[in-house]
Design an enzyme around this catalytic site. Structure first.
Site, PDB file in Angstrom:
ATOM      1  N   VAL A   1      -5.035  -1.553   5.699  1.00 28.86           N
ATOM      2  CA  VAL A   1      -3.619  -1.303   5.642  1.00 28.86           C
ATOM      3  C   VAL A   1      -2.963  -1.759   4.290  1.00 28.86           C
ATOM      4  CG1 VAL A   1      -1.020  -1.405   6.624  1.00 28.86           C
ATOM      5  CG2 VAL A   1      -3.093  -1.407   8.062  1.00 28.86           C
ATOM      6  N   LYS A   2      -2.534  -0.610   3.581  1.00 31.30           N
ATOM      7  CA  LYS A   2      -2.115  -0.960   1.935  1.00 31.30           C
ATOM      8  C   LYS A   2      -0.389  -1.049   2.140  1.00 31.30           C
ATOM      9  CE  LYS A   2      -3.197   1.132  -2.386  1.00 31.30           C
ATOM     10  NZ  LYS A   2      -3.467   2.421  -2.877  1.00 31.30           N
ATOM     11  N   LEU A   3      -0.110  -2.197   1.769  1.00 26.60           N
ATOM     12  CA  LEU A   3       1.300  -2.637   1.716  1.00 26.60           C
ATOM     13  C   LEU A   3       1.711  -2.799   0.254  1.00 26.60           C
ATOM     14  CD1 LEU A   3       0.400  -5.020   4.326  1.00 26.60           C
ATOM     15  CD2 LEU A   3       2.107  -3.366   4.789  1.00 26.60           C
TER      16      LEU A   3
ATOM     17  N   THR B   1      -6.513   5.259  -0.835  1.00 26.30           N
ATOM     18  CA  THR B   1      -5.390   6.510  -1.010  1.00 26.30           C
ATOM     19  C   THR B   1      -4.024   5.804  -1.394  1.00 26.30           C
ATOM     20  OG1 THR B   1      -4.881   6.475   1.334  1.00 26.30           O
ATOM     21  CG2 THR B   1      -6.685   7.647   0.448  1.00 26.30           C
TER      22      THR B   1
END
Ligand code: G3P
Length: 217
Positions: free
Chosen positions: A82-84, A27
């Site tokens: 966790v998207k960074l 997402t």
């Protein structure tokens, strides 16, 4: 090759997961905003549907705040990634999450050197954006092959997650380049199975079978 669905639409993800071919979900803030559903609730619902990695993106731009947001996201379910963003702040947070054993997806990657930094920081996944590079007049799929060569050369474990894929030809190119995963918008996932000769051939077989007057069961 793993297939992820690039969407925050829970009903659509549930429908596509029924194929048994969905390994995870990605997402981003744009996809979340489109659904108009509370972020944490949407991620929890997706994690309940799919066993594999589910990427949920932080909104902060400073590493300390990214760490706080990412820790909250990681509490939702064990399969949260966790998207960074691919910035030095994002890479600092990536390194810290790697030390804590929290999975990360470093996103908005547009160059091989950016991917190299993500791998050095210990990212679980790096997401090169193929379609957006094409939009920019570059060869998006070449980036995937370059990253594959570099990662293999130095034996990095970071997985290449081909993103911003707009059509089946992008998926084919990602597979040929050796991407570990591809994240697909639902229409692209559906288009992968389509071929007019398959439809025509099936119609012919069914009509000939009906003429034979036989049944299997
Ligand atoms: O999730 C990131 C990505 O796949 C974005 O795709 O089509 O907005 O460039 P797109």
């Amino acid at each position: 090759m793993q297939f992820f669905i690039d969407s925050a639409d829970v009903d659509l993800i549930a429908e596509l997961a029924e194929t048994g071919l969905v390994d995870g979900v990605t997402t981003n803030p744009t996809l979340i905003a489109k659904q108009g559903r509370p972020f944490l609730e949407a991620i929890a619902a997706i994690c309940a549907l799919v066993e594999g990695p589910v990427s949920a993106e932080v909104a902060a731009t400073e590493a300390a705040q990214m760490l706080a947001e990412g820790a909250r996201l990681a509490q939702i379910a064990p399969n949260v990634v966790v998207k960074l963003p691919l910035t030095f702040e994002g890479l600092k947070a990536t390194r810290a999450f790697a030390e804590q054993g929290i999975m990360t997806n470093v996103t908005l990657c547009f160059s091989a050197t950016q991917a190299l930094l993500a791998a050095k920081a210990g990212a679980t996944f790096v997401s090169p954006f193929v379609g957006r590079l094409d939009d920019h007049g570059a060869e998006g799929t070449e980036l995937l092959s370059d990253i594959r060569t570099i990662f293999d050369q130095y034996e990095f474990d970071t997985e290449i997650l081909a993103a911003s894929l707009r059509h089946p030809a992008h998926v084919k190119a990602a597979a040929l380049a050796g991407a570990d995963a591809a994240t697909l918008p639902p229409p692209v996932f559906r288009d992968l199975v389509k071929h007019p000769l398959t439809d025509r051939g099936l119609d012919q077989f069914l009509s000939d079978w009906a003429k034979s007057g036989q049944t299997i069961l």
